[in-house]
Design a protein around this motif. Structure first.
Motif, short mmCIF file in Angstrom:
data_model
loop_
_atom_site.label_atom_id
_atom_site.label_comp_id
_atom_site.label_asym_id
_atom_site.label_seq_id
_atom_site.Cartn_x
_atom_site.Cartn_y
_atom_site.Cartn_z
N THR A 157 0.87 -1.19 0.00
CA THR A 157 0.00 0.00 0.00
C THR A 157 0.90 1.23 0.00
O THR A 157 1.94 1.26 0.67
CB THR A 157 -0.93 0.05 1.22
OG1 THR A 157 -0.16 0.14 2.41
CG2 THR A 157 -1.80 -1.19 1.28
N VAL A 158 0.49 2.24 -0.75
CA VAL A 158 1.31 3.44 -0.93
C VAL A 158 0.45 4.67 -0.68
O VAL A 158 -0.66 4.80 -1.20
CB VAL A 158 1.90 3.51 -2.36
CG1 VAL A 158 2.82 4.71 -2.50
CG2 VAL A 158 2.64 2.22 -2.70
N GLY A 159 0.96 5.58 0.12
CA GLY A 159 0.29 6.85 0.36
C GLY A 159 1.27 8.00 0.20
O GLY A 159 2.49 7.78 0.17
N GLU A 160 0.75 9.21 0.08
CA GLU A 160 1.62 10.38 -0.04
C GLU A 160 1.66 11.11 1.30
O GLU A 160 0.64 11.30 1.95
CB GLU A 160 1.11 11.34 -1.12
CG GLU A 160 1.46 10.90 -2.52
CD GLU A 160 1.28 12.02 -3.54
OE1 GLU A 160 0.68 13.06 -3.18
OE2 GLU A 160 1.73 11.85 -4.68
N VAL A 161 2.86 11.51 1.71
CA VAL A 161 3.01 12.37 2.89
C VAL A 161 3.68 13.67 2.45
O VAL A 161 4.58 13.66 1.62
CB VAL A 161 3.84 11.67 4.00
CG1 VAL A 161 3.06 10.54 4.62
CG2 VAL A 161 5.16 11.14 3.44
N HIS A 162 3.22 14.79 3.00
CA HIS A 162 3.69 16.09 2.53
C HIS A 162 4.77 16.70 3.40
O HIS A 162 5.33 17.73 3.06
CB HIS A 162 2.50 17.05 2.42
CG HIS A 162 1.52 16.64 1.36
ND1 HIS A 162 1.73 16.86 0.03
CD2 HIS A 162 0.34 15.98 1.44
CE1 HIS A 162 0.72 16.38 -0.67
NE2 HIS A 162 -0.14 15.84 0.16
N GLU A 163 5.04 16.06 4.52
CA GLU A 163 6.14 16.54 5.37
C GLU A 163 6.66 15.38 6.18
O GLU A 163 5.90 14.67 6.83
CB GLU A 163 5.67 17.67 6.28
CG GLU A 163 6.79 18.32 7.05
CD GLU A 163 6.36 19.56 7.80
OE1 GLU A 163 7.23 20.37 8.19
OE2 GLU A 163 5.15 19.73 8.02
N VAL A 164 7.99 15.23 6.15
CA VAL A 164 8.63 14.15 6.90
C VAL A 164 9.75 14.78 7.72
O VAL A 164 10.63 15.46 7.16
CB VAL A 164 9.21 13.05 5.99
CG1 VAL A 164 9.76 11.91 6.83
CG2 VAL A 164 8.14 12.54 5.03
N LEU A 165 9.74 14.57 9.02
CA LEU A 165 10.74 15.15 9.91
C LEU A 165 11.48 14.04 10.63
O LEU A 165 10.89 13.05 11.05
CB LEU A 165 10.07 16.07 10.94
CG LEU A 165 9.18 17.20 10.37
CD1 LEU A 165 8.48 17.93 11.50
CD2 LEU A 165 10.00 18.17 9.53
N GLY A 166 12.78 14.21 10.78
CA GLY A 166 13.56 13.21 11.47
C GLY A 166 14.78 12.79 10.66
O GLY A 166 15.08 13.37 9.60
N GLU A 167 15.45 11.78 11.13
CA GLU A 167 16.71 11.35 10.53
C GLU A 167 16.53 11.02 9.03
O GLU A 167 15.65 10.28 8.64
CB GLU A 167 17.23 10.10 11.26
CG GLU A 167 18.62 9.68 10.79
CD GLU A 167 19.17 8.50 11.58
OE1 GLU A 167 20.20 7.97 11.18
OE2 GLU A 167 18.52 8.14 12.59
N GLY A 168 17.40 11.59 8.24
CA GLY A 168 17.37 11.35 6.79
C GLY A 168 16.47 12.31 6.04
O GLY A 168 16.50 12.36 4.81
N PHE A 169 15.65 13.07 6.77
CA PHE A 169 14.74 14.03 6.14
C PHE A 169 15.00 15.40 6.78
O PHE A 169 16.11 15.71 7.19
CB PHE A 169 13.30 13.57 6.31
CG PHE A 169 12.99 12.30 5.58
CD1 PHE A 169 12.62 12.31 4.24
CD2 PHE A 169 13.11 11.06 6.21
CE1 PHE A 169 12.35 11.13 3.54
CE2 PHE A 169 12.85 9.88 5.54
CZ PHE A 169 12.46 9.91 4.21
N ASN A 170 13.97 16.25 6.85
CA ASN A 170 14.15 17.57 7.47
C ASN A 170 14.27 17.45 8.98
O ASN A 170 13.68 16.58 9.59
CB ASN A 170 12.95 18.48 7.12
CG ASN A 170 12.91 18.80 5.64
OD1 ASN A 170 13.95 18.89 4.99
ND2 ASN A 170 11.73 18.97 5.11
N ASP A 171 15.05 18.38 9.56
CA ASP A 171 15.19 18.40 11.01
C ASP A 171 13.88 18.84 11.65
O ASP A 171 13.12 19.62 11.07
CB ASP A 171 16.30 19.38 11.43
CG ASP A 171 17.67 18.90 10.97
OD1 ASP A 171 17.83 17.66 10.81
OD2 ASP A 171 18.55 19.74 10.77
#
Length: 282
Positions: free
Chosen positions: A266-280
């Motif tokens: 299953t695949v969904g879209e997320v518009h903001e990801v925070l944490g290791e490997g992404f934005n602080d």
């Protein structure tokens, strides 16, 4: 690290160049004062033509930075100072050496395309954790001294600029300025969301261990095993969860097709990801 920083400033320069282009070839020639310091500069330039929009913007930004330091203990990142000063300088260079004229004199077309180009440029700047400064500082002061929400304060400042624009350019042009401000707010949010869209993926597969190694070793992303129980079979199974970029998901899907064509995904879209490997997380 130095190369990465250099790339960030190249991207910011591209962003402010787009904003400057929109101002000088769509907004300023049509007297569309779409809020902010540049909106004030456009109004002052109309009243006193000898005043350069770029120079006025630079002076106003510097004054606002000084006011912020004195009254609200303003702490500005190097990127924000670079973007705000850089935008003013690029506008000055365009005025001084390119002698810009309006690409279109149709107010609706100028409003729409000016807002589109400017919003895209500002979204690029914001996405690099910078801003063009300006009237955001006035909004912050309203927030501190009058306890007005930041969002409402920004709207109040821009509305005041539009009101002055109506006195100088007339109500019709001022309404186009207001439309431009509304479009900017909407488009910037949508563009930034587009920059940061990722794929949220759940995978149920007999080869989940192999797939997890591919995600970690090849795609250089983390993933998580969740424990699940099949409602029909009653058997326990591992559910693999990961968040990937579009390109990484395309590679993963191709890999899963090769190792386990019967996998359930299953695949969904997320518009903001925070944490290791992404934005602080800020």
């Amino acid at each position: 690290m130095k190369i990465s920083k250099f790339k960030e400033y190249i991207v910011i320069t591209l962003g402010i160049a787009l904003v400057a282009f929109a101002i000088e070839y769509f907004q300023a020639p049509n007297n569309i004062a779409a809020g902010g310091v540049t909106g004030i500069a456009i109004i002052l330039n109309a009243v006193i033509p000898s005043l350069s929009i770029g120079i006025v913007s630079l002076v106003l930004n510097v004054l606002l930075f000084i006011v912020a330091i004195i009254f609200i203990d303003g702490k500005f990142g190097v990127k924000t100072i670079y973007a705000s000063v850089g935008l003013s300088l690029i506008i000055w260079v365009i005025e001084e050496f390119l002698k810009p004229v309006a690409i279109t004199n149709d107010l609706m077309m100028a409003t729409i395309f000016g807002a589109l180009i400017s919003a895209f440029g500002m979204a690029i700047v914001f996405n690099e954790n910078a801003s063009t400064g300006g009237t955001d500082i006035l909004a912050k002061m309203l927030n501190i001294f009058f306890h007005i929400d930041i969002g409402k304060a920004i709207l109040a400042v821009d509305f005041l600029i539009t009101l002055v624009s109506a006195l100088v350019f007339g109500v019709d042009v001022a309404l186009y300025s207001m439309l431009s401000i509304i479009l900017l707010g909407i488009i910037i949010d949508r563009v930034i969301e587009g920059f940061n869209v990722c794929k949220s993926i759940f995978i149920v597969s007999k080869k989940s261990e192999e797939i997890s190694r591919y995600i970690i070793d090849t795609l250089d992303r983390g993933c998580t095993f969740l424990k699940g129980v099949g409602a029909y079979t009653g058997k326990e199974s591992d559910i693999l969860y990961a968040v990937l970029s579009r390109n990484q998901f395309i590679k993963l899907k191709k890999y899963i097709k090769e190792v386990d064509p019967e996998a359930f995904i299953t695949v969904g879209e997320v518009h903001e990801v925070l944490g290791e490997g992404f934005n602080d997380i800020k």
